[in-house]
Design a protein around this motif. Sequence first.
Motif, PDB file in Angstrom:
ATOM      1  N   SER A  14       0.862  -1.184   0.000  1.00  0.00           N
ATOM      2  CA  SER A  14       0.000   0.000   0.000  1.00  0.00           C
ATOM      3  C   SER A  14       0.897   1.232   0.000  1.00  0.00           C
ATOM      4  CB  SER A  14      -0.889   0.021   1.244  1.00  0.00           C
ATOM      5  OG  SER A  14      -1.586  -1.193   1.391  1.00  0.00           O
ATOM      6  N   THR A  15       0.598   2.183  -0.861  1.00  0.00           N
ATOM      7  CA  THR A  15       1.409   3.388  -0.967  1.00  0.00           C
ATOM      8  C   THR A  15       0.519   4.622  -0.923  1.00  0.00           C
ATOM      9  OG1 THR A  15       1.269   3.636  -3.381  1.00  0.00           O
ATOM     10  CG2 THR A  15       2.944   2.124  -2.535  1.00  0.00           C
ATOM     11  N   ILE A  16       1.169   5.770  -0.851  1.00  0.00           N
ATOM     12  CA  ILE A  16       0.498   7.033  -1.127  1.00  0.00           C
ATOM     13  C   ILE A  16       1.049   7.557  -2.450  1.00  0.00           C
ATOM     14  CG2 ILE A  16       0.394   9.477  -0.449  1.00  0.00           C
ATOM     15  CD1 ILE A  16      -1.622   7.718   0.994  1.00  0.00           C
ATOM     16  N   ASP A  17       0.153   7.893  -3.363  1.00  0.00           N
ATOM     17  CA  ASP A  17       0.525   8.447  -4.666  1.00  0.00           C
ATOM     18  C   ASP A  17       0.278   9.950  -4.673  1.00  0.00           C
ATOM     19  OD1 ASP A  17       1.118   5.905  -5.476  1.00  0.00           O
ATOM     20  OD2 ASP A  17      -0.659   5.662  -6.751  1.00  0.00           O
ATOM     21  N   ILE A  18       1.300  10.695  -5.046  1.00  0.00           N
ATOM     22  CA  ILE A  18       1.156  12.139  -5.268  1.00  0.00           C
ATOM     23  C   ILE A  18       1.240  12.350  -6.779  1.00  0.00           C
ATOM     24  CG2 ILE A  18       2.065  14.427  -4.753  1.00  0.00           C
ATOM     25  CD1 ILE A  18       3.420  13.182  -2.277  1.00  0.00           C
ATOM     26  N   LEU A  19       0.091  12.607  -7.400  1.00  0.00           N
ATOM     27  CA  LEU A  19       0.016  12.692  -8.861  1.00  0.00           C
ATOM     28  C   LEU A  19      -0.114  14.144  -9.295  1.00  0.00           C
ATOM     29  CD1 LEU A  19      -2.207  10.083  -8.003  1.00  0.00           C
ATOM     30  CD2 LEU A  19      -1.340   9.548 -10.285  1.00  0.00           C
ATOM     31  N   THR A  20       0.681  14.519 -10.285  1.00  0.00           N
ATOM     32  CA  THR A  20       0.664  15.883 -10.802  1.00  0.00           C
ATOM     33  C   THR A  20       0.497  15.852 -12.314  1.00  0.00           C
ATOM     34  OG1 THR A  20       2.149  16.580  -9.028  1.00  0.00           O
ATOM     35  CG2 THR A  20       1.907  18.075 -10.889  1.00  0.00           C
ATOM     36  N   LEU A  21      -0.559  16.503 -12.791  1.00  0.00           N
ATOM     37  CA  LEU A  21      -0.808  16.598 -14.228  1.00  0.00           C
ATOM     38  C   LEU A  21      -0.044  17.783 -14.789  1.00  0.00           C
ATOM     39  CD1 LEU A  21      -2.575  15.350 -16.533  1.00  0.00           C
ATOM     40  CD2 LEU A  21      -4.255  17.145 -16.038  1.00  0.00           C
ATOM     41  N   VAL A  22       0.788  17.545 -15.814  1.00  0.00           N
ATOM     42  CA  VAL A  22       1.628  18.593 -16.397  1.00  0.00           C
ATOM     43  C   VAL A  22       1.428  18.655 -17.908  1.00  0.00           C
ATOM     44  CG1 VAL A  22       3.380  18.450 -14.591  1.00  0.00           C
ATOM     45  CG2 VAL A  22       3.579  16.992 -16.615  1.00  0.00           C
ATOM     46  N   GLU A  23       1.686  19.821 -18.483  1.00  0.00           N
ATOM     47  CA  GLU A  23       1.573  19.964 -19.936  1.00  0.00           C
ATOM     48  C   GLU A  23       2.605  19.102 -20.649  1.00  0.00           C
ATOM     49  OE1 GLU A  23       1.794  24.072 -20.943  1.00  0.00           O
ATOM     50  OE2 GLU A  23      -0.228  24.519 -20.211  1.00  0.00           O
ATOM     51  N   ARG A  24       3.775  18.983 -20.054  1.00  0.00           N
ATOM     52  CA  ARG A  24       4.854  18.160 -20.614  1.00  0.00           C
ATOM     53  C   ARG A  24       5.802  17.812 -19.474  1.00  0.00           C
ATOM     54  NH1 ARG A  24       5.769  23.348 -21.305  1.00  0.00           N
ATOM     55  NH2 ARG A  24       7.809  24.203 -20.776  1.00  0.00           N
ATOM     56  N   PHE A  25       6.552  16.763 -19.642  1.00  0.00           N
ATOM     57  CA  PHE A  25       7.537  16.404 -18.632  1.00  0.00           C
ATOM     58  C   PHE A  25       8.639  17.462 -18.608  1.00  0.00           C
ATOM     59  CE2 PHE A  25       6.300  11.765 -19.500  1.00  0.00           C
ATOM     60  CZ  PHE A  25       5.358  11.795 -18.479  1.00  0.00           C
ATOM     61  N   PRO A  26       9.033  17.910 -17.417  1.00  0.00           N
ATOM     62  CA  PRO A  26      10.020  18.987 -17.339  1.00  0.00           C
ATOM     63  C   PRO A  26      11.414  18.550 -17.762  1.00  0.00           C
ATOM     64  CG  PRO A  26       9.529  18.126 -15.160  1.00  0.00           C
ATOM     65  CD  PRO A  26       8.570  17.476 -16.099  1.00  0.00           C
ATOM     66  N   ALA A 105      -0.392  15.643 -19.820  1.00  0.00           N
ATOM     67  CA  ALA A 105      -1.742  16.004 -20.253  1.00  0.00           C
ATOM     68  C   ALA A 105      -1.965  15.673 -21.725  1.00  0.00           C
ATOM     69  CB  ALA A 105      -1.985  17.491 -20.012  1.00  0.00           C
ATOM     70  N   VAL A 106      -0.891  15.434 -22.455  1.00  0.00           N
ATOM     71  CA  VAL A 106      -1.006  15.156 -23.894  1.00  0.00           C
ATOM     72  C   VAL A 106      -1.585  13.771 -24.152  1.00  0.00           C
ATOM     73  CG1 VAL A 106       0.275  14.896 -26.062  1.00  0.00           C
ATOM     74  CG2 VAL A 106       0.901  16.699 -24.438  1.00  0.00           C
ATOM     75  N   ASP A 107      -1.029  12.761 -23.455  1.00  0.00           N
ATOM     76  CA  ASP A 107      -1.443  11.383 -23.758  1.00  0.00           C
ATOM     77  C   ASP A 107      -1.585  10.488 -22.526  1.00  0.00           C
ATOM     78  OD1 ASP A 107       1.188  11.188 -23.034  1.00  0.00           O
ATOM     79  OD2 ASP A 107       1.895  10.346 -24.931  1.00  0.00           O
ATOM     80  N   GLY A 108      -1.481  11.074 -21.326  1.00  0.00           N
ATOM     81  CA  GLY A 108      -1.627  10.266 -20.122  1.00  0.00           C
ATOM     82  C   GLY A 108      -0.399   9.467 -19.743  1.00  0.00           C
ATOM     83  N   ALA A 109       0.715   9.667 -20.446  1.00  0.00           N
ATOM     84  CA  ALA A 109       1.955   8.956 -20.109  1.00  0.00           C
ATOM     85  C   ALA A 109       2.424   9.371 -18.722  1.00  0.00           C
ATOM     86  CB  ALA A 109       3.030   9.254 -21.142  1.00  0.00           C
ATOM     87  N   ARG A 110       3.164   8.468 -18.047  1.00  0.00           N
ATOM     88  CA  ARG A 110       3.560   8.711 -16.666  1.00  0.00           C
ATOM     89  C   ARG A 110       5.067   8.627 -16.483  1.00  0.00           C
ATOM     90  NH1 ARG A 110       0.740   3.919 -13.888  1.00  0.00           N
ATOM     91  NH2 ARG A 110       1.246   3.003 -15.914  1.00  0.00           N
ATOM     92  N   SER A 111       5.550   9.383 -15.520  1.00  0.00           N
ATOM     93  CA  SER A 111       6.924   9.271 -15.038  1.00  0.00           C
ATOM     94  C   SER A 111       6.830   9.120 -13.526  1.00  0.00           C
ATOM     95  CB  SER A 111       7.730  10.518 -15.412  1.00  0.00           C
ATOM     96  OG  SER A 111       9.054  10.417 -14.922  1.00  0.00           O
ATOM     97  N   ILE A 112       7.392   8.031 -12.994  1.00  0.00           N
ATOM     98  CA  ILE A 112       7.165   7.677 -11.593  1.00  0.00           C
ATOM     99  C   ILE A 112       8.473   7.693 -10.804  1.00  0.00           C
ATOM    100  CG2 ILE A 112       6.291   5.900 -10.024  1.00  0.00           C
ATOM    101  CD1 ILE A 112       4.561   4.873 -12.333  1.00  0.00           C
ATOM    102  N   MET A 113       8.458   8.382  -9.672  1.00  0.00           N
ATOM    103  CA  MET A 113       9.552   8.373  -8.714  1.00  0.00           C
ATOM    104  C   MET A 113       9.047   7.695  -7.446  1.00  0.00           C
ATOM    105  SD  MET A 113       9.703  10.927 -10.936  1.00  0.00           S
ATOM    106  CE  MET A 113       8.723  12.234 -10.214  1.00  0.00           C
ATOM    107  N   PHE A 114       9.683   6.580  -7.048  1.00  0.00           N
ATOM    108  CA  PHE A 114       9.152   5.748  -5.974  1.00  0.00           C
ATOM    109  C   PHE A 114      10.117   5.712  -4.797  1.00  0.00           C
ATOM    110  CE2 PHE A 114       6.707   2.473  -4.064  1.00  0.00           C
ATOM    111  CZ  PHE A 114       7.577   1.531  -3.549  1.00  0.00           C
ATOM    112  N   GLN A 115       9.595   5.990  -3.605  1.00  0.00           N
ATOM    113  CA  GLN A 115      10.380   5.882  -2.380  1.00  0.00           C
ATOM    114  C   GLN A 115       9.797   4.767  -1.524  1.00  0.00           C
ATOM    115  OE1 GLN A 115      10.591   9.439  -0.026  1.00  0.00           O
ATOM    116  NE2 GLN A 115      11.869   8.500   1.552  1.00  0.00           N
ATOM    117  N   PRO A 116      10.501   3.636  -1.368  1.00  0.00           N
ATOM    118  CA  PRO A 116       9.952   2.521  -0.599  1.00  0.00           C
ATOM    119  C   PRO A 116       9.893   2.847   0.885  1.00  0.00           C
ATOM    120  CG  PRO A 116      12.221   2.067  -1.211  1.00  0.00           C
ATOM    121  CD  PRO A 116      11.832   3.336  -1.914  1.00  0.00           C
TER     122      PRO A 116
END
Length: 310
Positions: A14-26, A105-116
């Motif tokens: 079980s995790t906590i997800d912090i999701l941010t919608l962006v126009e493009r990946f920075p 926001a363009v196509d729903g693609a994701r970039s994930i940074m995970f801290q166990p």
Amino acid sequence: MSKKQIDVIGLGASTIDILTLVERFPTRREVQQALSTVIQGGGPVATAMVTVSRLGESAAMIDSIGDDWSGGLVLRDFQNEGVETETIEVHRGQTTAVSNILVSAVDGARSIMFQPGTAPEPSLSEAQKTAIQSAKILHLTGRHWNVCMQAIDLAKGCNIRVSFDGGADRFKPEMKTLVPLTDICIVARDFAEKYTGEPEPSLSAKLLLEEGPEISIVTDGVNGSWVYTRESRFHQPAFLFPKIVDTTGCGDSYHGAFLAALAKGFPVEKSAVIASAVSGLNTQHLGGRSGIPTFDKVVEFLSKRGITLD
């Protein structure tokens, strides 16, 4: 936990997800304004259990988390969704996993940074064993490996069906010992190919069925899913939308919806339709749980497309 009937019990992270919608990946050193931000519970099995509960079936979760701020949010999110949390261990002074997810926001693609998190594996306490024994289905990913294998043995001894979620990029050689022990095997196309060596999803679904499960399904996003049982085989098309907001949790909600449908007594064919509908609807919102519908909403969605569940 008292020994009451549970439709589906999950064992996983079980995790906590912090999701941010962006126009493009920075890019490096770039500053841009976010379009939207959502903080909610996450994790493959955890989100599947929320789906089960939201569709009207009873669900419980076995996990081990810390007593930090994110652990508190994990518990509150489950409780708000009606998922039993008495079998979740909370360890003092330990942390809970957090994922930071950027969504295009363009196509729903994701970039994930995970801290166990730092919490140890669950202990498989007597209360957790009792909960498993009272369930119809045990759902897992192989996370908490030692406990996972013990839980499978316990479930098998009680004639409880075992469901496995093999996600993309999650294949490991030890899965070769787990899949034959399962009854319901639903995996991503990437997992299926790495497990079987077969790139064609319909053929890899067949090979997975030969490993021992009574149901094998290979999912492939917008391309739909390939469903094999001992009696039938078919392709379930995905429900497509003009725009995808976010694909986070779509596979997890497919699993949860399929299991909830089985718990309701639907046959495999109808269960696949329900799972595909839930997964598709979930793409229309930011976050892995925001778009999970109620069962009434699923019925309404399918009815508008001329599909009945009778």
